[in-house]
Enzyme design. Structure first.
Site: not given
Ligand code: ASP
Length: 332
Positions: A10, A52
């Site tokens: 994110t 991720s």
């Molecule tokens: N919601 C996730 C983040 O906080 C997305 C990820 O894990 O890539 O980055």
């Protein structure tokens, strides 16, 4: 000099033509607004641009090898940014393998860079501050978000949206940032690194499938059996309470434990798997007596990460049991 590697998440996600935010920014973009305030030289590398959940074992080992090379080249510390979703797994995997005194810090953001109150820049700056702190040496892998420092061994993502999403349930945060300085509030014992083949061999290894199964009412072990029949090299079961499953599931797990290692962790938010309290069928005394390996204080995702790494590194069942006992215990 601090090395900074970006993997996506994110913190790097902006909206493009398509709907929703997606990984886009690289390492250089993430440090632009904070490099002056960091007060240290920063060397950047964009290693991946992914959500991720899609990080692979190979990418994680390659990232570790990059961090080791940066330290060999003189970095006083390393910061890695990635997504928050799997950070509790990646940080622990790196912690199990990180042998250096230099700090390896993992950071991320809960809000994208285009959102009001985006937390990425503050988290990256805080991570640089911790990476440059002498007090961070010899503590293994740490996470830094929301001005809190957690040990990789304990940290869990505990909320889906709040900026203060990371916590160490059942343990304490190790420190916090106050007025741009690090205040250490706790220590945590550091276990030796897992003996593993060289990084190239580990990255290329065929990482075995080790599913994590959460017990629920009505679970009769069918899914566990199907997983082993489908090739699981080991299972981690997150039992209820102190590590409990139903009577039918206990018979299946006991049978499966004769085929593959079956690790017993607990689905409860904090606390260890019990070892000698409950004696009914399906409770911990019964399951351990029938071959399940207790994970101690390791949360299910940590126990799964450790089990998969050890098997990928060539450990047998006895070595796995010994490592779970060692890394799952707390000093008494
Ligand atoms: N919601 C996730 C983040 O906080 C997305 C990820 O894990 O890539 O980055």
């Amino acid at each position: 000099m601090i090395a900074f590697g970006a993997l996506g998440g994110t913190i790097s996600m902006v909206s493009g033509d398509e709907s929703g935010i997606r990984p886009s920014l690289g390492a250089e973009d993430l440090v632009t607004s904070v490099s002056a305030a960091a007060g240290v030289r920063i060397r950047t590398a964009t290693l991946q641009r992914v959500g991720s959940s899609s990080l692979t074992a190979r990418q994680l080992v390659e990232t570790l090898a990059w961090a080791e090379q940066e330290v060999d080249a003189g970095a006083a510390g390393v910061v890695i940014s990635q997504g928050t979703d799997t950070l509790e797994e990646t940080a622990y995997l790196w912690d199990l393998l990180w042998q250096r005194s230099e700090p390896l810090i993992v950071t991320a953001a809960m809000r994208g860079p285009e959102q009001p109150g985006a937390d990425g820049p503050a988290n990256v700056l805080a991570a640089f501050t911790v990476a440059a702190s002498p007090g961070a040496r010899d503590r293994g892998v740490l996470t830094v978000l929301d001005d809190q420092i957690h040990a990789a061994r304990w940290v869990r993502k505990s909320h889906t949206v709040r900026t203060g999403a990371f916590a160490s349930p059942g343990a304490a945060a190790l420190g916090l940032l106050v007025e741009g300085e690090v205040a250490w509030t706790a220590t945590t014992p550091r276990d030796p690194a897992v003996p593993a083949p060289d990084r190239a061999a580990l990255a290329a290894a065929d990482w075995p499938w080790v599913p994590l199964l959460e017990f629920h009412l009505g679970d009769d072990g069918r899914l566990a059996r199907a997983a082993v029949d489908a090739g699981a090299a080991a299972l981690v079961v997150a039992g209820s309470g102190g590590g409990h499953v139903s009577i039918p599931a206990s018979d299946v797990y006991a049978e499966l434990a004769r085929r593959v290692p079956v690790v017993l962790a607990g689905r409860t938010a904090a606390g260890p798997v019990l070892q000698r309290t409950y004696g009914y069928q399906g409770a911990e005394i019964d399951l351990i007596a029938r071959g399940l390996l207790p994970a101690g204080w390791l949360a299910p995702l940590k126990a799964r990460t450790l089990t998969q790494l050890l098997l990928a590194a060539g450990a047998d069942r006895d070595q796995l049991a010994a490592e779970l006992a060692r890394r799952g215990r707390l000093p008494r």
